[in-house]
Design a protein around this motif. Structure first.
Motif: not given
Lengths: 103, 103
Positions: A31, A52-53, A56, A60, A65-68
């Protein structure tokens, strides 16, 4: 390979920039690496990464995917969106009688 | 717009090249315009356009319907294929221990 054209150089730039942003050559970006790439290389065409929003939300939309990590396919989905937007702007300008290019 | 980065310039080049190839500003290319674009701008990365069969095959893969013009979406599908190939070559080279970029 023979001398590259502008178009071929542009494609190589897109591929090379993604690869240069990866510290470990794994083929995906962390990230932080991705955020650095956007802030240095897409300051005008991609907005909203400061929070951060916002970041994110962009990730998306790219299908991360989250954490990928961010794959080339994810990255390409962003490039495609930006290019399609630029194309729409240019097409609308041409329709309005402007003979112009993107700077 | 502020000074463009290499990546942003590359995206603009892709969009501008497509638009410059269109004679009437309609937003789609005729087959001849598209063929000229490929032969002048993609001499190394796209092969097989010298024959009518080869060109037809490329256009089918891009999703161009018989007798239709080439839209930016069709064009982008070709660019995506080429970029994905270039990415695979670079990823394989990096895996093999080569620290390199595309020229």
């Amino acid at each position: 390979m023979a001398q590259s054209s502008d178009l071929e150089q542009a494609i190589s730039t897109l591929v090379n920039q993604f690869h240069s942003a990866s510290s470990n050559g794994s083929g995906t970006l962390k990230t932080d690496e991705f955020k650095n790439l956007l802030s240095s290389q897409m300051p005008n065409m991609v907005k909203g990464i400061a929070t951060e929003q916002g970041l994110g939300e962009i990730m998306r939309k790219m299908g991360v995917a989250d954490g990928e990590g961010i794959s080339f396919k994810n990255f390409w989905s962003l490039i495609q969106n930006v290019a399609t937007n630029q194309h729409s702007i240019l097409a609308a300008a041409q329709k309005a009688g402007c003979s112009c290019i993107l700077l």
